[in-house]
Design an enzyme around this catalytic site. Structure first.
Site, PDB file in Angstrom:
ATOM      1  N   THR A  79      48.582  38.278  35.220  1.00  0.00           N
ATOM      2  CA  THR A  79      47.945  36.821  35.604  1.00  0.00           C
ATOM      3  C   THR A  79      48.690  35.524  35.750  1.00  0.00           C
ATOM      4  O   THR A  79      48.708  35.099  36.816  1.00  0.00           O
ATOM      5  CB  THR A  79      46.710  36.759  34.598  1.00  0.00           C
ATOM      6  OG1 THR A  79      45.792  38.046  34.414  1.00  0.00           O
ATOM      7  CG2 THR A  79      45.627  35.454  35.087  1.00  0.00           C
ATOM      8  N   ASN A 157      44.183  47.982  41.780  1.00  0.00           N
ATOM      9  CA  ASN A 157      43.849  48.595  40.484  1.00  0.00           C
ATOM     10  C   ASN A 157      42.695  49.575  40.351  1.00  0.00           C
ATOM     11  O   ASN A 157      42.396  50.519  39.424  1.00  0.00           O
ATOM     12  CB  ASN A 157      43.575  47.523  39.620  1.00  0.00           C
ATOM     13  CG  ASN A 157      42.964  46.298  40.118  1.00  0.00           C
ATOM     14  OD1 ASN A 157      43.168  45.869  41.137  1.00  0.00           O
ATOM     15  ND2 ASN A 157      41.806  46.147  39.410  1.00  0.00           N
ATOM     16  N   CYS A 331      28.814  44.986  35.100  1.00  0.00           N
ATOM     17  CA  CYS A 331      28.573  44.944  33.468  1.00  0.00           C
ATOM     18  C   CYS A 331      30.068  45.247  32.848  1.00  0.00           C
ATOM     19  O   CYS A 331      30.427  44.685  31.971  1.00  0.00           O
ATOM     20  CB  CYS A 331      27.457  45.335  32.752  1.00  0.00           C
ATOM     21  SG  CYS A 331      25.986  44.817  33.767  1.00  0.00           S
TER      22      CYS A 331
HETATM   23  N1  PLP Z   1      46.833  42.609  38.870  1.00  0.00           N
HETATM   24  C1  PLP Z   1      46.640  43.710  38.762  1.00  0.00           C
HETATM   25  C2  PLP Z   1      46.570  44.596  39.857  1.00  0.00           C
HETATM   26  C3  PLP Z   1      45.825  44.096  37.601  1.00  0.00           C
HETATM   27  O1  PLP Z   1      45.556  45.456  37.649  1.00  0.00           O
HETATM   28  C4  PLP Z   1      45.920  43.449  36.482  1.00  0.00           C
HETATM   29  C5  PLP Z   1      45.139  43.915  35.174  1.00  0.00           C
HETATM   30  O2  PLP Z   1      44.400  44.506  35.261  1.00  0.00           O
HETATM   31  C6  PLP Z   1      46.615  42.056  36.506  1.00  0.00           C
HETATM   32  C7  PLP Z   1      46.970  41.758  37.850  1.00  0.00           C
HETATM   33  C8  PLP Z   1      46.422  41.052  35.205  1.00  0.00           C
HETATM   34  O3  PLP Z   1      47.403  41.565  34.569  1.00  0.00           O
HETATM   35  P1  PLP Z   1      47.443  41.036  32.882  1.00  0.00           P
HETATM   36  O4  PLP Z   1      46.463  41.653  32.054  1.00  0.00           O
HETATM   37  O5  PLP Z   1      48.803  41.353  32.506  1.00  0.00           O
HETATM   38  O6  PLP Z   1      47.101  39.481  32.779  1.00  0.00           O
END
Ligand code: PLP
Length: 393
Positions: A79, A157, A331
């Site tokens: 993030t 993801n 949810c």
């Molecule tokens: N970007 C993607 C594609 C993710 O899957 C995630 C976490 O699920 C993140 C960013 C965020 O990473 P972090 O949990 O290390 O902040």
């Protein structure tokens, strides 16, 4: 199958949410909670030893992604890396006020783009098709002379769909636009060689590759203009100040070295288990489908919809059997909205509501997959029996 009494996650198929820390990662971190407590910025040996180990971790990570060690900035995770990339480039190029991204990004990118939109920036959110893929012509047309940055994820993801980021980055580079990719789900699962691409910035996160939570990195290609978003000391070349999270950096370095070793297994044995799981479930359960491109996809991920069943109900029933996965319905991910990714792909609501993401890792066994294949068809049949919408007319 016998249930071990103390392990809450018996059959853990939620590795895109987070992964188990590899025992060798844990081992490598331990001395940094006991003997090796020196500040890596200090002049004395206590700090110097730690600084040396951090340099080693940076090298491991650089080897995994095909970069130079000094192109890596350690951050608190995916993030922060996403925020730093987009906001840092925007800040460094104040004359350019347009951003290109997609509708299926992680909130780390999407929420940053929306925040910038609220500050007056213009954002193009590219649509995806039913397979979760982009349209090349639409992409090309979206790039403008005032575009400050393009941010497109390497792998999604929720579906595992892989975007052709090397080609997308080359197109942006030809127009002089920096290209950022959120590769949090890709790093450690598929081979990455940044030297062979024109990608300017890449985000990654430790806890998705059997490393610790709360640590990540941003790759910044030499020559990329990036302003810091935090101000303070000189750490990380002054680009990300603050005393280093030393134990976690060492853990991430070890996880990177292990990922380098295990990537073949990820694309061989783990992929075969994923294929067995999805093929068996599709064959055993009527009105089920895979969401997303089945070819351009991470080897560990499958997103399957079971029509006319609620994802939460499936998760709860699986949880009783200590099978852990996640759902795209609502949810469960702390959000009240059904998956923005599946909605952007135009998946019908009856399918989105019954969607489950299974994400595997090198720690999964064939016995575990057989257990899910044995249990899940019964769960779906039971839930459909009490559904007012089943059988569909
Ligand atoms: N970007 C993607 C594609 C993710 O899957 C995630 C976490 O699920 C993140 C960013 C965020 O990473 P972090 O949990 O290390 O902040």
């Amino acid at each position: 199958m016998e249930r071990p009494p103390l392990e809450p996650c018996f059959v853990y198929l939620d590795n895109n949410a987070t992964t188990k820390i590899h025992p060798e990662v844990f081992e490598a971190m331990i001395p940094h909670f006991t003997l090796l407590y020196g500040n890596p910025s200090s002049m004395h040996t206590c700090g110097g030893v730690v600084a040396k180990q951090i340099a080693g971790a940076r090298e491991s990570l650089a080897t995994l992604i095909g970069s130079d060690p000094d192109e890596i900035i350690f951050t608190s995770g995916g993030t922060e890396s996403d925020n730093m990339a987009i906001r840092g480039v925007i800040e460094a190029n104040p004359a350019k006020r347009h951003i290109v991204t997609t509708r299926v990004e992680h909130p780390g990118v999407l929420a940053t783009a929306k925040w910038l939109q609220s500050k007056g920036y213009e954002v193009t959110f590219l649509e995806v098709d039913r397979d979760g893929s982009l349209d090349w012509d639409v992409y090309r047309r979206a790039l403008r002379s005032d575009t400050a940055i393009v941010s497109i994820m390497w792998a999604n993801n929720e579906t595992g769909v892989i975007f052709p980021v090397a080609e997308l980055a080359r197109i942006a580079w030809e127009k002089g636009i920096p290209f950022h990719t959120d590769a949090v789900q890709a790093v450690g699962k598929i081979p990455i060689d940044l030297r062979a691409t024109k990608i300017s910035l890449l985000s990654l996160s430790g806890h998705k590759l059997h490393g610790p939570k709360g640590i990540g990195a941003l790759y910044v290609r030499k020559g990329t203009r990036l302003s810091p978003i935090l101000f303070g000391g000189h750490q990380e070349q002054g680009r990300r100040p603050g005393t280093e999270n030393t134990a976690s950096i060492i853990g991430l370095g070890k996880a990177a070295a292990l990922a380098q070793r295990n990537i073949a297994e990820e694309n061989g044995r783990v992929k075969a288990l994923r294929d067995k799981l999805e093929n068996s479930l599709l064959a055993a359960i009527p009105r089920s489908q895979i969401n997303g491109d089945r070819i351009n996809r991470l080897p560990n991920t499958t997103n399957i919809s079971f029509e006319f069943v609620e994802g939460e109900a499936i998760l709860l029933r699986m949880n009783e059997l200590r099978i852990a996965a996640s759902s795209g319905s609502a949810c469960t991910s702390g959000s009240l909205e059904p998956s923005h990714v599946l909605r952007a792909m135009g998946i019908p609501f009856t399918m989105i509501h019954g969607s489950i993401r299974f994400s595997l890792s090198i720690f999964n066994t064939e016995e575990e997959i057989d257990y899910v294949i044995e249990k899940l068809p019964r769960i779906i049949a039971d839930l459909r029996r009490i559904s007012p919408y089943w059988p569909p007319r």
